[in-house]
Design an enzyme around this catalytic site. Sequence first.
Site, mmCIF file in Angstrom:
data_model
loop_
_atom_site.group_PDB
_atom_site.id
_atom_site.type_symbol
_atom_site.label_atom_id
_atom_site.label_comp_id
_atom_site.label_asym_id
_atom_site.label_seq_id
_atom_site.Cartn_x
_atom_site.Cartn_y
_atom_site.Cartn_z
ATOM 1 N N CYS A 101 0.854 -1.185 0.000
ATOM 2 C CA CYS A 101 0.000 0.000 0.000
ATOM 3 C C CYS A 101 0.888 1.233 0.000
ATOM 4 C CB CYS A 101 -0.901 -0.011 1.235
ATOM 5 S SG CYS A 101 -1.999 1.417 1.327
ATOM 6 N N HIS A 143 -9.155 -3.840 -1.552
ATOM 7 C CA HIS A 143 -8.134 -3.039 -0.877
ATOM 8 C C HIS A 143 -8.469 -1.548 -0.969
ATOM 9 C CE1 HIS A 143 -3.767 -2.051 0.103
ATOM 10 N NE2 HIS A 143 -4.244 -0.901 -0.346
ATOM 11 N N GLU A 144 -8.796 -1.087 -2.182
ATOM 12 C CA GLU A 144 -9.060 0.347 -2.359
ATOM 13 C C GLU A 144 -10.329 0.776 -1.634
ATOM 14 O OE1 GLU A 144 -6.745 2.143 -3.306
ATOM 15 O OE2 GLU A 144 -5.527 0.513 -4.101
ATOM 16 N N HIS A 147 -10.029 1.517 2.007
ATOM 17 C CA HIS A 147 -9.540 2.862 2.368
ATOM 18 C C HIS A 147 -10.712 3.811 2.647
ATOM 19 C CE1 HIS A 147 -5.201 2.658 1.927
ATOM 20 N NE2 HIS A 147 -5.312 2.044 0.777
HETATM 21 NI NI NI Z 1 -3.658 1.115 -0.159
#
Ligand code: NI
Length: 179
Positions: A101, A143-144, A147
């Site tokens: 990341c 994953h995104e 966030h």
């Molecule tokens: Ni990330």
Amino acid sequence: MTVHSILKMGDPRLLRVARPVVAFDTPELHQLVQDMWETMRLVRGAGLAAPQIGIDLQVVIFGSDDVNPRYPDRPTLRPTVLINPVISPVGEENDLDWEGCLSVPGLRGKVPRWRRIRYFAHDLHGRRIDCEAEGFHARVVQHECDHLAGILYPMRMQDFTQFGYTEVLFPEQMPDSDD
Ligand code: NI
């Protein structure tokens, strides 16, 4: 276009739940997404979420037109913008694989993710996106989108023996400026 600095783990702005976008196709939204592409390309990221540049909005980008040197063995994903995305798992299978990341530079960890997902979102113009994904594509989206919920990948990890410095874990891999 403006290249933004990327916030690193420890910054409380990465832990917020991002606000939904309410107006599509505005100059401000186009500018934000352009800045995100510029910022991500400069550091050769595979994806970027608006909270990583301190913007409290549900906007993520991922993909590129060519092979990412940080992930040379990974498939290429078409450049995609997701606004206000929602993910649901398809089936119950999980995969465990390495992630990095831009907000956790220099480190990699093995993270469990759903193998297959369906995701709904809007594009920059407000058009609906409804897509199924699996494998690496599904992993990047999860994953995104994490966030946007204030979740960084180490918070998903279950086995910290599989967490370490990229240069130690993957000494054969091309060194990169940031990660
Ligand atoms: Ni990330």
